[in-house]
Scaffold this motif. Structure first.
Motif, PDB file in Angstrom:
ATOM      1  N   ASP A  46     -23.685  -9.504  27.822  1.00 39.66           N
ATOM      2  CA  ASP A  46     -23.992 -10.564  28.785  1.00 39.66           C
ATOM      3  C   ASP A  46     -22.803 -10.840  29.692  1.00 39.66           C
ATOM      4  OD1 ASP A  46     -25.502 -12.423  30.099  1.00 39.66           O
ATOM      5  OD2 ASP A  46     -25.178 -14.028  28.635  1.00 39.66           O
ATOM      6  N   LEU A  47     -22.261  -9.760  30.283  1.00 41.39           N
ATOM      7  CA  LEU A  47     -21.108  -9.874  31.161  1.00 41.39           C
ATOM      8  C   LEU A  47     -21.430  -9.323  32.540  1.00 41.39           C
ATOM      9  CD1 LEU A  47     -18.181  -8.621  28.861  1.00 41.39           C
ATOM     10  CD2 LEU A  47     -18.832 -10.992  29.340  1.00 41.39           C
ATOM     11  N   GLY A  48     -20.834  -9.948  33.549  1.00 39.18           N
ATOM     12  CA  GLY A  48     -20.868  -9.383  34.877  1.00 39.18           C
ATOM     13  C   GLY A  48     -19.811  -8.293  35.014  1.00 39.18           C
ATOM     14  N   PRO A  49     -19.680  -7.693  36.190  1.00 39.08           N
ATOM     15  CA  PRO A  49     -18.754  -6.566  36.364  1.00 39.08           C
ATOM     16  C   PRO A  49     -17.285  -6.930  36.181  1.00 39.08           C
ATOM     17  CG  PRO A  49     -19.672  -7.265  38.475  1.00 39.08           C
ATOM     18  CD  PRO A  49     -20.441  -7.981  37.421  1.00 39.08           C
ATOM     19  N   HIS A  50     -16.963  -8.232  36.211  1.00 44.70           N
ATOM     20  CA  HIS A  50     -15.559  -8.644  36.044  1.00 44.70           C
ATOM     21  C   HIS A  50     -15.373  -9.548  34.827  1.00 44.70           C
ATOM     22  CE1 HIS A  50     -15.221  -6.985  40.015  1.00 44.70           C
ATOM     23  NE2 HIS A  50     -16.032  -7.905  40.515  1.00 44.70           N
ATOM     24  N   GLY A  51     -16.396  -9.676  33.986  1.00 41.09           N
ATOM     25  CA  GLY A  51     -16.323 -10.579  32.845  1.00 41.09           C
ATOM     26  C   GLY A  51     -15.512 -10.000  31.698  1.00 41.09           C
ATOM     27  N   ALA A  52     -15.404 -10.790  30.619  1.00 40.45           N
ATOM     28  CA  ALA A  52     -14.620 -10.341  29.469  1.00 40.45           C
ATOM     29  C   ALA A  52     -15.000 -11.136  28.225  1.00 40.45           C
ATOM     30  CB  ALA A  52     -13.119 -10.497  29.730  1.00 40.45           C
ATOM     31  N   LEU A  53     -14.816 -10.477  27.089  1.00 42.27           N
ATOM     32  CA  LEU A  53     -14.919 -11.111  25.775  1.00 42.27           C
ATOM     33  C   LEU A  53     -13.552 -11.036  25.109  1.00 42.27           C
ATOM     34  CD1 LEU A  53     -18.228  -9.544  24.343  1.00 42.27           C
ATOM     35  CD2 LEU A  53     -17.927 -11.890  25.164  1.00 42.27           C
ATOM     36  N   LEU A  54     -13.065 -12.163  24.628  1.00 43.58           N
ATOM     37  CA  LEU A  54     -11.824 -12.189  23.858  1.00 43.58           C
ATOM     38  C   LEU A  54     -12.186 -12.257  22.383  1.00 43.58           C
ATOM     39  CD1 LEU A  54      -8.727 -12.375  23.701  1.00 43.58           C
ATOM     40  CD2 LEU A  54      -8.966 -14.874  23.860  1.00 43.58           C
ATOM     41  N   VAL A  55     -11.832 -11.212  21.644  1.00 41.38           N
ATOM     42  CA  VAL A  55     -12.214 -11.105  20.234  1.00 41.38           C
ATOM     43  C   VAL A  55     -10.988 -11.336  19.358  1.00 41.38           C
ATOM     44  CG1 VAL A  55     -13.229  -9.602  18.471  1.00 41.38           C
ATOM     45  CG2 VAL A  55     -14.069  -9.523  20.825  1.00 41.38           C
ATOM     46  N   ARG A  56     -11.149 -12.210  18.377  1.00 41.54           N
ATOM     47  CA  ARG A  56     -10.070 -12.530  17.458  1.00 41.54           C
ATOM     48  C   ARG A  56      -9.794 -11.355  16.511  1.00 41.54           C
ATOM     49  NH1 ARG A  56     -11.906 -18.312  14.989  1.00 41.54           N
ATOM     50  NH2 ARG A  56     -12.591 -16.859  13.375  1.00 41.54           N
ATOM     51  N   PRO A  57      -8.678 -11.383  15.800  1.00 38.62           N
ATOM     52  CA  PRO A  57      -8.380 -10.272  14.883  1.00 38.62           C
ATOM     53  C   PRO A  57      -9.387 -10.097  13.753  1.00 38.62           C
ATOM     54  CG  PRO A  57      -6.370 -11.441  15.425  1.00 38.62           C
ATOM     55  CD  PRO A  57      -7.491 -12.252  15.991  1.00 38.62           C
TER      56      PRO A  57
END
Length: 532
Positions: A490-501
């Motif tokens: 569910d991201l656009g072309p400039h989006g991001a997900l920050l995933v924890r360790p």
């Protein structure tokens, strides 16, 4: 925790300190040791037993736990010593030599599931623990029991009694991770109560050798539920375990005779009893998981009935959640409040898991009761008894992979669902913060979960936009996300997900950073550390 000490051990001499003292050398404590060593955190593990347990105990490593072991490089070795996939099934019979009147698959064990890069396995705890012990070099001291605790501003001082050498010592640690079982000494020293049904009954495990292939080879299973208890093969090369309610005078029972009756095989099979262990099936959750710098994990924090194999696996989830937080606090890239989110995140999981496990037990008893009523009427075993659950084994997969966290270590975003899933038969991958990162293949044999590790991972289809220099003190890697995966994430072309360790999503930007400091701000919020 205020200053508090248990009896025994005496003041003793003070040993060199350590960052984390782990109490308990079962699978949960040993996994914590391996995880913390991966983070470069000094640990000392103490175990009051003289050696690893020779009893099979836990029988199932589920999909999520195998993902953790994949990160530790242990999945292949665990699978090599486990049963093949066709044993990922349960079977119901009157006696072992009878025919099945019901059977069900263990989802994620009998075959791969598309939602994970790994398959869970049926294996015994006595086969698992040596692999975990060898997975790290940090010191382990068997025959050493924790007898007292006191906390001050700088850490925790633990009193230890050495049953091998005699005498007592003291060791100072930044944190104490208590994984010392359902009868946890640490939990008792803390005065921590529990909620839940409590002791459900006394049970006995009988480990034995017998050639039962004529009744099992063509219809393999990890567990056979019978009218006379539960039977389980121990290792692919042989050995069996019988789990049964303990009779009134269990210590004087004629276990070979009782076992022969349970097998229902008459004089045609010789069963040699190897060892017998009596134990109590508990069902509770500790009132608190975190007490200052002392943290409870595994059975010390929650004891589950054995049905469905959720007990050990829930404990492994505990330390996977906790260890990166301890590492951040020890190394300074997280604030002292980050480990406090451990209880906030894991306590709801424990309560949901306990409810599910109790429900699992009732479902299993319902099957047995149906057949018991038929036996009372003198009816032979039918070809089939309708199971009171769907094809998903005990509604487990949604709970195992659908766990979601809500705490200060998660930035939920404006579109977060009001109630996180985490129960029920279905698991639907979701990119919402708090949830496990969805498994997606980045390359042949390499999952999005493989890209996560002892660092924060930023998944984005536009790495250049997010590769800001001097982000801060946090371990961070930027991972290019193929365009094909922006939809599932569910991201656009400039989006991001920050995933924890720990593989759970900490923050999401659907369309891209609002400002250049967005990533730094998110990491500051999640870890609780203030940076210049």
């Amino acid at each position: 925790m205020t200053g508090r000490a248990g009896s025994g051990g005496g003041p003793g001499r003070e040993e060199p300190g350590t960052a984390v003292l782990i109490v308990g050398g079962g699978p949960v404590g040993l996994t914590a040791r391996a995880l913390l060593e991966r983070w470069g955190v000094p640990t000392l593990l103490v175990e009051k037993r003289d050696a690893l347990s020779p009893f099979p105990r836990s029988r199932l490593v589920n999909v999520r736990s195998m993902e953790i072991f994949r990160h530790l490089g242990l999945a292949a070795a665990i699978t090599a010593g486990a049963f093949p996939p066709e044993y990922g099934r349960i079977r119901f019979r009157d006696t072992l030599d009878g025919r099945d009147f019901a059977t069900a698959a263990m989802v994620g064990i009998d075959a791969p599931v598309p939602e994970s890069p790994v398959r869970g396995v049926v294996t015994s705890q006595d086969r698992l623990e040596p692999l975990l012990l060898a997975a790290a070099d940090a010191p382990v001291r068997f025959g050493v029991e924790l007898t007292g605790l006191s906390e001050d501003d700088d850490g925790v001082v633990a009193a230890l009694a050495d049953h091998r050498r005699g005498g007592g010592t003291r060791v100072r640690a930044r944190y104490v991770l208590a994984a010392d079982g359902a009868g946890s000494t640490v939990r008792q020293l803390l005065g921590t109560g529990t909620t839940g049904p409590g002791a459900l009954g006394k049970f006995t495990t009988v480990v034995f050798d017998a050639d039962l292939g004529r009744w099992t080879a063509g219809r393999p299973a990890g567990v056979y539920f019978t009218a006379h208890g539960m039977l389980a093969p121990l290792h692919p090369e042989g050995g069996w375990a019988w789990f049964v309610p303990t009779p009134e005078d269990g210590r004087r029972a004629d276990w070979p005779a009782l076992l022969s009756q349970a097998l229902g095989t008459g004089a045609g099979v010789r069963a040699e009893v190897v060892r017998v262990q009596h134990w109590v099936m508990n069902a509770f959750v500790a009132a608190r998981f975190a007490h200052g710098r002392v943290l409870l994990a595994g059975d010390a924090a929650h004891a589950m009935p054995i049905v469905g194999g959720l007990g050990m696996n829930t404990g492994l989830g505990d330390v996977h959640n906790l260890c990166w937080k301890l590492a951040g606090a020890v190394h300074g890239w997280a604030g002292p409040a980050l480990p406090e989110t451990y209880g906030e995140e894991r306590e709801p999981v424990a309560h949901r898991t306990l409810r599910q496990t109790v429900a699992n037990t009732r479902l299993l008893v319902d099957v047995q009761n149906r057949r018991a009523e038929q036996r009372r009427r003198g009816e032979p075993a039918p070809d089939r008894v309708e199971l009171p659950w769907s094809k998903e084994y005990f509604a487990q997969l949604g709970l195992v992979l659908g766990v979601a966290y809500r705490s200060g270590a998660v930035l939920p975003g404006a579109d977060a669902p009001p109630e996180p899933p985490g129960t029920g038969t279905d698991y639907v991958p979701t990119p919402h913060p708090g949830h496990r990162m969805p498994h997606l293949w980045l390359a042949p044999g390499r999952s999005t979960l493989d890209a996560c590790g002892p660092w924060f991972t930023l998944f984005t289809p536009d790495p250049a936009r997010w590769a800001h220099p001097a982000t801060g003190p946090w371990p961070l890697r930027v991972e290019a996300l193929p365009a094909a995966h922006t939809g599932p994430c569910d991201l656009g072309p400039h989006g991001a997900l920050l995933v924890r360790p720990d593989g759970h999503i900490g923050a999401r930007w659907r369309e891209g950073p609002e400002r250049n400091t967005a990533l730094r701000h998110a990491l500051t919020r999640i870890t609780g550390v203030t940076t210049p």
